[in-house]
Design an enzyme around this catalytic site. Sequence first.
Site, PDB file in Angstrom:
ATOM      1  N   THR A 122      64.990  71.142  38.620  1.00 22.40           N
ATOM      2  CA  THR A 122      66.344  71.592  38.970  1.00 22.40           C
ATOM      3  C   THR A 122      66.800  72.661  37.975  1.00 22.40           C
ATOM      4  OG1 THR A 122      66.826  69.463  39.986  1.00 22.40           O
ATOM      5  CG2 THR A 122      68.717  70.819  39.407  1.00 22.40           C
ATOM      6  N   SER A 131      57.942  70.253  37.762  1.00 24.92           N
ATOM      7  CA  SER A 131      58.579  69.076  37.186  1.00 24.92           C
ATOM      8  C   SER A 131      57.505  68.088  36.717  1.00 24.92           C
ATOM      9  CB  SER A 131      59.448  68.423  38.265  1.00 24.92           C
ATOM     10  OG  SER A 131      60.127  67.339  37.738  1.00 24.92           O
ATOM     11  N   THR A 182      66.495  72.627  21.073  1.00 29.94           N
ATOM     12  CA  THR A 182      65.267  72.145  20.435  1.00 29.94           C
ATOM     13  C   THR A 182      64.351  71.525  21.484  1.00 29.94           C
ATOM     14  OG1 THR A 182      66.482  71.772  18.414  1.00 29.94           O
ATOM     15  CG2 THR A 182      64.373  70.622  18.622  1.00 29.94           C
ATOM     16  N   CYS A 187      66.355  61.641  46.744  1.00 29.70           N
ATOM     17  CA  CYS A 187      67.755  62.018  46.497  1.00 29.70           C
ATOM     18  C   CYS A 187      68.651  61.609  47.643  1.00 29.70           C
ATOM     19  CB  CYS A 187      67.894  63.519  46.324  1.00 29.70           C
ATOM     20  SG  CYS A 187      66.553  64.254  45.460  1.00 29.70           S
TER      21      CYS A 187
HETATM   22  N1  PLP Z   1      61.899  70.504  44.303  1.00 27.44           N
HETATM   23  C1  PLP Z   1      61.192  69.585  44.963  1.00 27.44           C
HETATM   24  C2  PLP Z   1      60.275  70.000  46.072  1.00 27.44           C
HETATM   25  C3  PLP Z   1      61.319  68.242  44.625  1.00 27.44           C
HETATM   26  O1  PLP Z   1      60.602  67.321  45.296  1.00 27.44           O
HETATM   27  C4  PLP Z   1      62.202  67.882  43.586  1.00 27.44           C
HETATM   28  C5  PLP Z   1      62.413  66.459  43.261  1.00 27.44           C
HETATM   29  O2  PLP Z   1      62.508  65.620  44.128  1.00 27.44           O
HETATM   30  C6  PLP Z   1      62.907  68.876  42.912  1.00 27.44           C
HETATM   31  C7  PLP Z   1      62.722  70.177  43.293  1.00 27.44           C
HETATM   32  C8  PLP Z   1      63.824  68.546  41.752  1.00 27.44           C
HETATM   33  O3  PLP Z   1      63.039  68.182  40.656  1.00 27.44           O
HETATM   34  P1  PLP Z   1      63.630  67.525  39.317  1.00 27.44           P
HETATM   35  O4  PLP Z   1      63.801  66.082  39.604  1.00 27.44           O
HETATM   36  O5  PLP Z   1      62.594  67.736  38.267  1.00 27.44           O
HETATM   37  O6  PLP Z   1      64.879  68.221  38.970  1.00 27.44           O
END
Ligand code: PLP
Length: 696
Positions: free
Chosen positions: A71, A207, A245, A334
């Site tokens: 994100t 991620s 950091t 989510c």
């Molecule tokens: N993009 C995709 C395709 C994802 O599956 C996710 C997480 O579900 C994200 C972005 C967001 O990732 P993060 O949890 O590291 O912020």
Amino acid sequence: MEIYLDANATTPVLPAAQQAALAAMADGFGNPSSIHGSGLKARFLVDQVRASARRVLGAPTGQLFFTSGATEGIHTSVLSALSELRRRRDAGECAAQALLYGATEHKAVPQALHHWNALLGLDLPVLAIPVDGNGRHDLAWLRAQAPKAGLVCTMAANNETGVISDLDGIADALRGSAALWLVDGVQALGKLSLQLIERRIDYAPFSGHKFYAPKGIGLLYVRAGAPFTPLLTGGGQEAGWRGGTENIAGIAALGAVLSAWEAGDLFQPPAALAAHRAQLVQALRESFPGLVLNCGDAPCLPTTLNFAVRGVGSRLLLDLFDAAEVRVSGGSACSAAKAEPSYVLQAMGLPEWQTQAAVRLSFGALDGPEFIAAACARLRRCGQVLRARGLSSESPAQAYAPPLVTRMQHGSACCYLLADGDSGECIVVDPVAELVEPITRWLHGRHLALRAVLCTEEAPAIDAAAWRLREATGRCRAGTGPAHAWSADADRPVLAGHELIVLPGLPRGRQAWGLRQDAKLRYVLAGDLPQSAAPTRMPWLDHWAALGAVSGTLLLPRADGAGLFAARLGAAGSASTCMGDDTAVMLDGAAATALLAQGAGLWVDVREAHERDVQVPGRGIAASRSVPLSGLLSALPQWLEQEVHTPVVFYCRSGNRSAQAARALRRLGHASAWSLAGGLALWSAPAVDCSPESVA
Ligand code: PLP
């Protein structure tokens, strides 16, 4: 053993990564910006991991720096691109006219676009790139829009369906366009060879927690020469690209995962992953008749399976799987709590039922053949239970005894099924269209014939649903045949010892029905109840007194958005629907353990019977009674009359349904109704064999 099949939401942390993080905290805790020995050690680690990431991602040039996750990477990329678009606009250079993102993109992408578009005052139209029925981008549309696009965002692989984007096709469609290009690489990390350097990708966020590293660590690739604006400025860390950091423990853990991936001997090879997927598909197809896969013919990540089972809602499947300790999700993690249809599947134009009933199963590249075999066995067991309980399209061999009153709900609308196991008959009160299919299956699964459909109000929608139900249950055991309405002159059916009678006195257009036992009216179905905390006098109650209405008669509402379940007639012929204090019903683990140790209380499992059936042996709470929430109304009189002084502790999977039951019982006058806080998910008291004494 827990069967974790939700790797697209997050993965467990690789043991080597855990050790690397611990070692970094113990010995490598230095600040990489410090110039002394401890700092230099930490700096060395950061550089090593970055070098490994460059090899894995095929990114020998450009910037590659550590973030907190995708994100943050997405926001940094969008801020960078949109700042450049504003600079171009302000400099009078060829101005962009739109921002484009794939219609199935993770929500973080359109959210970031809207956020920075407004904040930077660009106010460009933000347009979704349509996808086809397979979930792949409409390249003709993209090619047509490319000349006026400022930023194009397309994911490498979709988190819900696993569909792999045609990145080369997209690159081709963008040829000649000045648009910047963001590729969300989250679901591709460790699964696809991205070779970033070979493509004209400007930004690619990743991620760590989607690939066996802990949460809170990610990577962002920025092509050499691509515009950049830092999201976080500060002490100049990461060469000024990302202030703050560095998360050394997270970086060390990610480094351990990348090293393992480079070594190539820990993760399952692609052919094994494809075989695992095929095994899971076969187990699912055998176990759930009517199953369809939601990703068409598109190339897919071998580790993701998105499916729907005709006539079986995703909520039911998720509860069933979770009770069997199979962890899956109903789309993206989510959106799991929202219970909305999948926007990804909607964008693909899939039928409504598929978008609503979608279940995502995703495993990891660490999962070996024994794990997959165990997963298949557990899925088969779930399918068996579903069929045995009459919840699939197949008819069960054995019919389980139904409770007298079952409540089904759609939104706030409540429909009641009054059943008699002995005669095999059921009367349905106030059906709504959305419940026709579940009711039909419910009747079918219990070998019940529909005797009549009753309505408490003359409403065209109920009327239409009643007729549909009558048609849909045509296959039910022959009986008197469903009557659409019931008149006062009709014979009075007896259901499980309760006589069904018509209650007079309601205004024109409304109708009330009562279930009477031993000259007492136990239940009244009279349509809408007064929504008032104060006891409300009902003028028609005087008429009902002669028919057995007593203090304590339960009034069942037609609409119950507040989760009241029932109101109780008061001594003065009034009914109160007052809400209790929500938090007061929670019983925490320590108090629950103490109560159990004393052998006190009546423990009630309010999960549906199929959830209890698939429960892993040795889990749950011993000597508990099974009263599924849908059959709660049948048990209320007993708790309110004979067991009013016994503490009643409800429990379920998460504590949600049990809290509803406890609040309902409290509100109706039981002073000691409780809900096990956090449900079985948090329950860690000594697990004991569960011997259900089913009352429902
Ligand atoms: N993009 C995709 C395709 C994802 O599956 C996710 C997480 O579900 C994200 C972005 C967001 O990732 P993060 O949890 O590291 O912020």
